[in-house]
Design an enzyme around this catalytic site. Structure first.
Site, mmCIF file in Angstrom:
data_model
loop_
_atom_site.group_PDB
_atom_site.id
_atom_site.type_symbol
_atom_site.label_atom_id
_atom_site.label_comp_id
_atom_site.label_asym_id
_atom_site.label_seq_id
_atom_site.Cartn_x
_atom_site.Cartn_y
_atom_site.Cartn_z
ATOM 1 N N GLY A 337 0.836 -1.209 0.000
ATOM 2 C CA GLY A 337 0.000 0.000 0.000
ATOM 3 C C GLY A 337 0.867 1.255 0.000
ATOM 4 N N GLY A 338 0.519 2.199 0.840
ATOM 5 C CA GLY A 338 1.253 3.473 0.897
ATOM 6 C C GLY A 338 2.735 3.268 1.177
ATOM 7 C CD GLU A 361 21.282 -7.188 -22.955
ATOM 8 O OE1 GLU A 361 21.420 -8.304 -23.478
ATOM 9 O OE2 GLU A 361 21.968 -6.781 -22.012
HETATM 10 N N1 COS Z 1 22.004 -15.575 -34.304
HETATM 11 C C1 COS Z 1 22.661 -15.724 -35.470
HETATM 12 N N2 COS Z 1 22.321 -15.042 -36.596
HETATM 13 C C2 COS Z 1 21.282 -14.201 -36.508
HETATM 14 C C3 COS Z 1 20.550 -14.001 -35.327
HETATM 15 C C4 COS Z 1 20.954 -14.745 -34.180
HETATM 16 N N3 COS Z 1 20.316 -14.610 -33.029
HETATM 17 N N4 COS Z 1 19.569 -13.107 -35.559
HETATM 18 C C5 COS Z 1 19.665 -12.752 -36.838
HETATM 19 N N5 COS Z 1 20.709 -13.407 -37.413
HETATM 20 C C6 COS Z 1 21.141 -13.341 -38.809
HETATM 21 C C7 COS Z 1 20.077 -13.928 -39.728
HETATM 22 O O1 COS Z 1 20.216 -15.332 -39.849
HETATM 23 C C8 COS Z 1 20.347 -13.206 -41.029
HETATM 24 O O2 COS Z 1 21.469 -13.774 -41.692
HETATM 25 P P1 COS Z 1 21.277 -14.655 -43.044
HETATM 26 O O3 COS Z 1 20.602 -13.741 -44.007
HETATM 27 O O4 COS Z 1 22.683 -15.018 -43.396
HETATM 28 O O5 COS Z 1 20.425 -15.803 -42.642
HETATM 29 C C9 COS Z 1 20.790 -11.831 -40.556
HETATM 30 O O6 COS Z 1 21.271 -11.977 -39.215
HETATM 31 C C10 COS Z 1 19.672 -10.820 -40.565
HETATM 32 O O7 COS Z 1 18.644 -11.305 -39.741
HETATM 33 P P2 COS Z 1 17.150 -10.778 -39.820
HETATM 34 O O8 COS Z 1 16.696 -10.803 -41.260
HETATM 35 O O9 COS Z 1 16.331 -11.532 -38.846
HETATM 36 O O10 COS Z 1 17.328 -9.253 -39.387
HETATM 37 P P3 COS Z 1 16.277 -8.141 -39.083
HETATM 38 O O11 COS Z 1 16.795 -6.853 -39.619
HETATM 39 O O12 COS Z 1 14.904 -8.565 -39.522
HETATM 40 O O13 COS Z 1 16.344 -7.984 -37.491
HETATM 41 C C11 COS Z 1 15.785 -8.445 -35.207
HETATM 42 C C12 COS Z 1 16.078 -8.964 -36.624
HETATM 43 C C13 COS Z 1 14.521 -7.609 -35.145
HETATM 44 C C14 COS Z 1 15.592 -9.699 -34.380
HETATM 45 C C15 COS Z 1 16.983 -7.607 -34.688
HETATM 46 O O14 COS Z 1 17.076 -6.373 -35.358
HETATM 47 C C16 COS Z 1 16.899 -7.339 -33.205
HETATM 48 O O15 COS Z 1 17.216 -8.198 -32.397
HETATM 49 N N6 COS Z 1 16.477 -6.116 -32.800
HETATM 50 C C17 COS Z 1 16.504 -5.726 -31.425
HETATM 51 C C18 COS Z 1 17.815 -5.127 -31.101
HETATM 52 C C19 COS Z 1 18.098 -5.084 -29.644
HETATM 53 O O16 COS Z 1 17.878 -6.047 -28.932
HETATM 54 N N7 COS Z 1 18.634 -3.968 -29.191
HETATM 55 C C20 COS Z 1 19.032 -3.798 -27.837
HETATM 56 C C21 COS Z 1 20.444 -3.317 -27.848
HETATM 57 S S1 COS Z 1 21.357 -3.753 -26.466
HETATM 58 S S2 COS Z 1 20.667 -2.692 -25.045
#
Ligand code: COS
Length: 383
Positions: A337-338, A361
């Site tokens: 609560g408070g 992340e």
């Molecule tokens: N492990 C290995 N390879 C990975 C992977 C992983 N976890 N995630 C993506 N890849 C690879 C893919 O396989 C792809 O390679 P190939 O074309 O050779 O297969 C390539 O990287 C691009 O992947 P994808 O097409 O999935 O990329 P996107 O631009 O669609 O992005 C997300 C994917 C959204 C998952 C990514 O941008 C992300 O994690 N964003 C959040 C970022 C984040 O967490 N920021 C916090 C920063 S730290 S505080």
């Protein structure tokens, strides 16, 4: 407790240290928005700046369950310290060990054992948050070095760190495959730290902008080949997401314990509030969800150690633990609560710290995206 009976003694030791050395500084760190410098040295003596590195690099070579327990126990008493330790270990020294050359490992990991040498992780930019592939920082090769320009935002330990690993575009036409990673050193001309963030939670962790203004980065500071940076950082975030799950778990446990004790002792209408079913159900739901989150986090940790593909599991662990943390810290304030609405008890700080676990992340929406993509990829569709 779930799945960690073999770690009971280990956890007790970790908890005793966190309670005596870290907890007393937590409220002040939050209030003053300063990471306690004393913690740098205390954690260095414990070996917790190199939790999973081999001994030859000054590490203590723990497995990922032990690593998760340390982050959890730190966050049970101080989210800011837990976050700082997690970011440095899993996003800083971890990738240098995984992707660095032997020379890079020697230079950046075999550091002075009497000092905490922190490494920051520079991925996020003002225009590239969830869309990590939208990196706009640019590194142009010029003979034996690259010229780096750009800005990174929300970087943990910007001021505290000595080194930073950062991504930058080396091929403007190449999408995510045009992104490379580099190890930067403080003191490189043009590498500066900008405005510190005034955050809602984890206020004792050091978060600021990093600016690169024609920084000359030697070619030998590139990690891996050109174009490998995005993948390296995504692989790194798979591990980092276990850390943030463990952080959410620790904050949840901390808030739950305060609420349970309060329910057992605080009286209303002549008896402890824990004797009322309304409060009992809150405690039961909190405890049940905490145990479920713990299972996901340790499950992902074990998969990582077995070198299985744990990308989906770490996203699930982070997503679920963050949602549990939102529920538990909010319910804990409800029980108090408070008293829960003021810094008299740490639950309001834990509630504010919690929000980071839903954002850092990878937001909860990004975790759902990672999980759903993995599910759909595993389904074979007949042509
Ligand atoms: N492990 C290995 N390879 C990975 C992977 C992983 N976890 N995630 C993506 N890849 C690879 C893919 O396989 C792809 O390679 P190939 O074309 O050779 O297969 C390539 O990287 C691009 O992947 P994808 O097409 O999935 O990329 P996107 O631009 O669609 O992005 C997300 C994917 C959204 C998952 C990514 O941008 C992300 O994690 N964003 C959040 C970022 C984040 O967490 N920021 C916090 C920063 S730290 S505080």
């Amino acid at each position: 407790m779930f799945a960690d009976s073999e770690y009971t003694g280990f956890r007790a030791e970790v908890r005793a240290f966190c309670e005596s050395e870290i907890a007393p500084l937590a409220a002040k760190a939050d209030e003053e928005q300063i990471f306690p410098k004393e913690n740098l040295e205390k954690l260095q003596k414990k070996g917790w700046w190199k939790i999973q590195l081999p001994e030859e690099y000054g590490g203590i070579n723990y497995n990922t369950v032990q690593y998760s327990i340390i982050v959890e126990e730190l966050c049970r008493v101080c989210g800011s310290t837990g976050l700082t330790v997690a970011a440095h270990n899993s996003l800083g020294v971890g990738p240098i060990y995984s992707f660095g050359t032997p020379e890079q490992r020697d230079r950046y990991l075999k550091t002075d054992s009497s000092q905490a040498v922190l490494v920051a992780f520079g991925l996020t930019e003002p225009q590239a948050g969830s869309d990590a592939g939208g990196t706009q920082s640019v590194a142009v090769r010029n003979g034996d070095h690259y010229v780096l320009n750009g800005t990174k935002s929300w970087i943990t330990s910007s001021n505290l760190c000595k080194y930073a690993i950062v991504t930058a575009r080396t091929d403007k036409s190449g999408g995510v495959k045009g992104i490379s990673s580099f190890i930067l050193e403080k003191g490189m001309p043009g590498f500066s730290i900008g405005k510190k963030e005034n955050k809602m939670g984890c206020r004792g962790s050091d978060t600021a902008f990093m600016h690169f203004d024609d920084v000359h980065v030697p070619v030998e500071n590139r990690m891996g080949a050109e174009g490998e940076g995005f993948k390296q950082f995504m692989i790194t975030l798979d591990g980092g997401r276990i850390s943030i799950g463990a952080m959410a778990l620790g904050l949840s446990v901390g808030a739950f314990e305060v609420a349970a004790k309060y329910a057992a002792t605080h009286k209303q209408f002549g008896k402890p509030i824990g004797e009322y079913q309304a409060i009992q159900w809150k405690l039961a739901d909190m405890a049940t969800r905490i145990e479920a989150a713990r299972g996901l986090i340790y499950g992902a940790s074990v998969m990582k150690d077995k070198k299985q593909n744990y990308s989906q599991q770490s996203a699930m662990a982070k997503l679920y633990a963050a949602e549990v943390c939102n529920f538990v810290t909010s319910e804990a304030i409800g029980v108090l609560g408070g008293d829960g609405y003021s810094p008299r008890y740490p639950v309001e700080r834990m509630y504010r710290d919690m929000k980071l676990t839903e954002i850092g992340e990878g937001t909860s929406e990004i975790q759902r995206m990672v999980i759903a993509r993995a599910i759909l990829k595993s389904i074979k569709v007949d042509a």
